[in-house]
Design an enzyme around this catalytic site. Structure first.
Site, PDB file in Angstrom:
ATOM      1  N   ASP A  54      -2.257  10.559  13.992  1.00  0.00           N
ATOM      2  CA  ASP A  54      -2.730  10.013  12.714  1.00  0.00           C
ATOM      3  C   ASP A  54      -3.430   8.677  12.940  1.00  0.00           C
ATOM      4  O   ASP A  54      -3.296   7.751  12.144  1.00  0.00           O
ATOM      5  CB  ASP A  54      -1.549   9.861  11.752  1.00  0.00           C
ATOM      6  CG  ASP A  54      -2.000   9.633  10.307  1.00  0.00           C
ATOM      7  OD1 ASP A  54      -3.141  10.014   9.982  1.00  0.00           O
ATOM      8  OD2 ASP A  54      -1.220   9.073   9.513  1.00  0.00           O
ATOM      9  N   VAL A 114       4.695   1.117   1.082  1.00  0.00           N
ATOM     10  CA  VAL A 114       5.102   0.035   1.973  1.00  0.00           C
ATOM     11  C   VAL A 114       5.166  -1.252   1.158  1.00  0.00           C
ATOM     12  O   VAL A 114       4.255  -1.554   0.386  1.00  0.00           O
ATOM     13  CB  VAL A 114       4.118  -0.137   3.146  1.00  0.00           C
ATOM     14  CG1 VAL A 114       4.572  -1.262   4.069  1.00  0.00           C
ATOM     15  CG2 VAL A 114       3.988   1.166   3.920  1.00  0.00           C
ATOM     16  N   LYS A 160       8.860   0.314   4.863  1.00  0.00           N
ATOM     17  CA  LYS A 160       8.278   1.610   4.511  1.00  0.00           C
ATOM     18  C   LYS A 160       9.374   2.431   3.834  1.00  0.00           C
ATOM     19  O   LYS A 160      10.407   2.734   4.420  1.00  0.00           O
ATOM     20  CB  LYS A 160       7.749   2.328   5.740  1.00  0.00           C
ATOM     21  CG  LYS A 160       7.062   3.653   5.413  1.00  0.00           C
ATOM     22  CD  LYS A 160       6.585   4.349   6.676  1.00  0.00           C
ATOM     23  CE  LYS A 160       5.407   3.643   7.305  1.00  0.00           C
ATOM     24  NZ  LYS A 160       4.178   3.727   6.469  1.00  0.00           N
ATOM     25  N   GLY A 186       0.965   5.258   1.856  1.00  0.00           N
ATOM     26  CA  GLY A 186       0.400   6.261   2.741  1.00  0.00           C
ATOM     27  C   GLY A 186       1.024   7.614   2.491  1.00  0.00           C
ATOM     28  O   GLY A 186       1.746   7.827   1.511  1.00  0.00           O
ATOM     29  N   GLY A 187       0.743   8.531   3.394  1.00  0.00           N
ATOM     30  CA  GLY A 187       1.241   9.880   3.226  1.00  0.00           C
ATOM     31  C   GLY A 187       2.750   9.983   3.293  1.00  0.00           C
ATOM     32  O   GLY A 187       3.341  10.916   2.753  1.00  0.00           O
ATOM     33  N   PHE A 188       3.390   9.026   3.963  1.00  0.00           N
ATOM     34  CA  PHE A 188       4.830   9.090   4.125  1.00  0.00           C
ATOM     35  C   PHE A 188       5.582   8.247   3.102  1.00  0.00           C
ATOM     36  O   PHE A 188       6.805   8.246   3.087  1.00  0.00           O
ATOM     37  CB  PHE A 188       5.219   8.641   5.535  1.00  0.00           C
ATOM     38  CG  PHE A 188       4.632   9.510   6.602  1.00  0.00           C
ATOM     39  CD1 PHE A 188       4.974  10.835   6.700  1.00  0.00           C
ATOM     40  CD2 PHE A 188       3.712   8.997   7.501  1.00  0.00           C
ATOM     41  CE1 PHE A 188       4.429  11.645   7.680  1.00  0.00           C
ATOM     42  CE2 PHE A 188       3.157   9.794   8.481  1.00  0.00           C
ATOM     43  CZ  PHE A 188       3.518  11.123   8.571  1.00  0.00           C
ATOM     44  N   GLY A 189       4.884   7.507   2.259  1.00  0.00           N
ATOM     45  CA  GLY A 189       5.545   6.721   1.242  1.00  0.00           C
ATOM     46  C   GLY A 189       4.964   5.328   1.126  1.00  0.00           C
ATOM     47  O   GLY A 189       4.135   4.906   1.944  1.00  0.00           O
ATOM     48  N   GLY A 236       0.832  -1.188   0.000  1.00  0.00           N
ATOM     49  CA  GLY A 236       0.000   0.000   0.000  1.00  0.00           C
ATOM     50  C   GLY A 236       0.868   1.240   0.000  1.00  0.00           C
ATOM     51  O   GLY A 236       2.092   1.173  -0.068  1.00  0.00           O
TER      52      GLY A 236
END
Length: 650
Positions: free
Chosen positions: A458, A347, A361, A342-345, A340
């Protein structure tokens, strides 16, 4: 390294047929030998006779088997032929090795001789079934890279992949070909092999130790070969082994651009004598656990090596992976391994050589932090240990990459079950209760029981992961602090439904901000519906307001997921709606701390205060500005977040 040197194309055409016929009788290519422990003169003659008889017996077996071990008169011996050579070549090599070792080493109690096509070993001590990595011998291709300090990451990743497979292959032998990482038109070739008297795990361990030697000795080399008593491996940019002919596509052998060097005489001028006898090593249990951080001026990275097959203990120490290990584990960050984003990069799922799965991640390269800041942040986060937090196994900083390595959660995230009409049926009331309780305890640990006071900021369904037994584990509880504000703001629009109003509108946050997010998540768990995008057909309300209205009208059961309502204790379910509404009150001072939330969830009798008013809806004010990723636009108070606000409160 071991190719036929052709004088010219014309000569090659004339002799090719003869060479193909006679090559099976060609002398094997000598690599090296090692011997030790001379015999006493008194028993030398008897020992030599016994050894000769045993080695002659082995030679006779080589036409039938490419591996064989035998013992007689307290002498133990084995041979191993390379997995791709035919029976005639194998027998010729073993016969030559037997003759040579008797001439060179017959007066010694222990000896081993290596050829390109086979190896032969004997000893007066029983070594069968014992994986040995010493003595060993290393050679490298003289056609090196233009930059001797540049590591061939693609080559090492390729070999790691071979090592992960070979122990389970037939005869513990494997070859493979792949495209070079930096040159799609260039193939790379690899070969690994173990003697078949050792186990699969011992084979893997033997090969991994050889990789450690390669990483230390062969930086900048485009081809190398390492041979040992129980295992060996080789890597080249040309085809050096024999491939079986396919019916439609005959195997071909690409040649290097210039004439290759040949024979042992030239190779001996370039071999690396990295302690051909036993090296002074640390005990095995200490090899990987001495984790030291260092910073190189040539490349920004943490300590490389050793960690590729080690497990994380509970010591809270920072474990460091090298990039080669990560590339191998994730198949070069392939889309097939992507779990998937997310906002940070993104995975990725990864698998270490010992079979342990992990989640990697790949953090955005736009972090405002430098190496030392990142390192300090990670070392703090890794010390957080709780059964309801996803465990950070380690990290990697190399080249431009910043990678966090977490334990792998087999059942992905809570949202994958909660909002799926089919999968949600797997979550009965007992699992719902375990998930809610686990999330609450995890947040409480971050707020009050950990070494630091952590505000998650978060918390949402996609950041609650589920292990193979459906136990909840909170993730991303430290990622926000690793980044500067600019990147953190970019995830705001997609998460505004979980954000407390004071956080979304004014940039103010506290532990009560997490309490608000927990309340939203609890309502989603009870209803099976997402807060973001929720719209009731009879009245335009978000999920929070809808829950408030039904609860006030005494219709709380209508709020609960229909798949759950018939199988849950009604009084407990209604109580949870009440608790959730307390958590999402507009004024942070009215919200209970997580310690009180945990107590309220665990009790059916403790009295609960009445929520002050209808929940405030962040979405009513902010949802129209989802296109903004810089904090400009609706809700100018959001700009109050500065870099200091992304740190953990103390």
């Amino acid at each position: 390294m071991f190719e036929i040197n052709r004088a010219g194309a014309f000569l090659f055409l004339l002799v090719s047929t003869f060479w193909l016929v006679s090559s099976i009788h060609a002398q094997p290519t000598y690599v090296s030998h090692s011997f030790s422990r001379p015999n006493n003169a008194s028993d030398n003659a008897n020992y030599e006779n016994n050894l000769t008889a045993l080695l002659d017996s082995l030679s006779s077996k080589a036409s039938l088997y490419n591996f064989y071990n035998d013992s007689a008169n307290q002498i133990y011996s084995l041979y191993l032929c390379r997995g791709d050579v035919n029976a005639t070549t194998c027998q010729n090599c073993v016969r030559t090795a037997s003759q040579e070792v008797q001439q060179q080493c017959q007066s010694n109690r222990t000896a081993i001789i290596w050829y390109d096509e086979c190896k032969l070993r004997y000893s007066s001590e029983n070594f069968f079934g014992i994986a040995a990595t010493s003595p060993y011998f290393l050679l490298w291709n003289t056609r090196n890279n233009s930059s001797p300090d540049e590591r061939d990451v693609g080559g090492l990743a390729f070999i790691y992949t071979l090592v992960s497979k070979a122990p389970n292959w037939e005869n513990m032998f494997g070859t493979d070909v792949a495209e070079a990482m930096n040159n799609a038109s260039q193939n790379i070739y690899g070969l690994v092999q173990c003697t078949r008297d050792i186990s699969n795990d011992e084979c893997r361990s033997c090969l991994l130790q050889q990789i450690e030697e390669i990483e230390g000795c062969f930086q900048g080399k485009i081809g190398w070969n390492i041979v040992g008593p129980s295992c060996n491996m080789r890597y080249e940019q040309y085809l050096f082994y024999q491939q079986p002919l396919a019916p439609s596509t005959p195997a071909s052998q690409p040649m290097p651009d210039d004439n290759p060097v040949t024979g042992a005489a030239v190779l001996l001028g370039f071999y690396l004598y990295c302690s051909i006898f036993r090296r002074k090593r640390e005990p095995e249990e200490h090899v990987s656990e001495e984790i030291l951080l260092h910073h190189s001026t040539a490349a920004t990275h943490f300590m490389e090596g050793h960690i590729h097959e080690r497990d994380q203990d509970n010591s809270g120490e920072l474990h460091c992976f090298n990039l080669t290990t990560i590339l191998t584990a994730t198949n070069n960050f392939s889309d097939a391994n992507k779990l998937g984003e997310g906002g940070f990069g993104p995975v990725y799922k990864g698998k270490l050589l010992n079979g342990k799965e992990m989640a990697v991640k790949r953090l955005s390269r736009k972090s405002g932090q430098g190496l030392e800041e990142f390192k300090n942040e990670v070392m703090l986060i890794v010390k957080l240990q709780h059964k309801n937090l996803v465990r950070l196994l380690g990290c990697c900083i190399e080249r431009e990459e910043k990678l966090l390595v977490y334990e792998y959660m087999a059942n992905t995230s809570l949202d994958a079950f909660l909002f799926d009409p089919i999968k949600s049926r797997q979550l009965d009331w007992a699992k719902h209760a375990a998930i809610v309780g686990g999330i609450a305890r995890g947040i409480l640990y971050l707020h009050e029981d950990s070494r630091l006071k952590i505000i998650h900021r978060d918390l949402k369904a996609s950041n609650v992961l589920l292990d193979e037994e459906m136990n909840p584990k909170i993730s991303d509880f430290g990622t926000a602090r690793i980044f500067g504000t600019e990147l953190f703001l970019k995830i705001w629009s997609s998460n505004s439904g979980y954000m407390a109003p004071e956080y979304a509108m004014e940039g103010l946050f506290s532990m009560k901000s997490d309490t608000y997010s927990f309340g939203v998540l609890l309502l989603e768990i009870l209803s099976g519906k997402k807060n973001s995008g929720f719209h009731h057909p009879d009245h335009s309300q978000n999920l929070l307001s809808h829950a408030w209205q039904l609860w006030n009208e005494g219709k709380g059961l209508e709020f609960i997921d229909p798949n759950l309502v018939d199988n849950c204790p009604v009084s407990v379910a209604l109580r949870w709606i009440h608790i959730a509404l307390l958590c999402v009150q507009e004024d942070p001072n009215d919200r209970p701390p997580m310690s009180s939330v945990v107590l309220m969830l665990g009790s059916e009798t403790a009295s609960l205060p009445t929520p002050a008013a209808r929940p405030f809806s962040v979405g009513r004010f902010c949802i129209s500005d989802q296109s903004s990723t810089t904090g400009t636009g609706t809700g100018t108070g959001f700009l109050k977040l500065d870099k200091s606000s992304t740190s953990v409160s103390t």
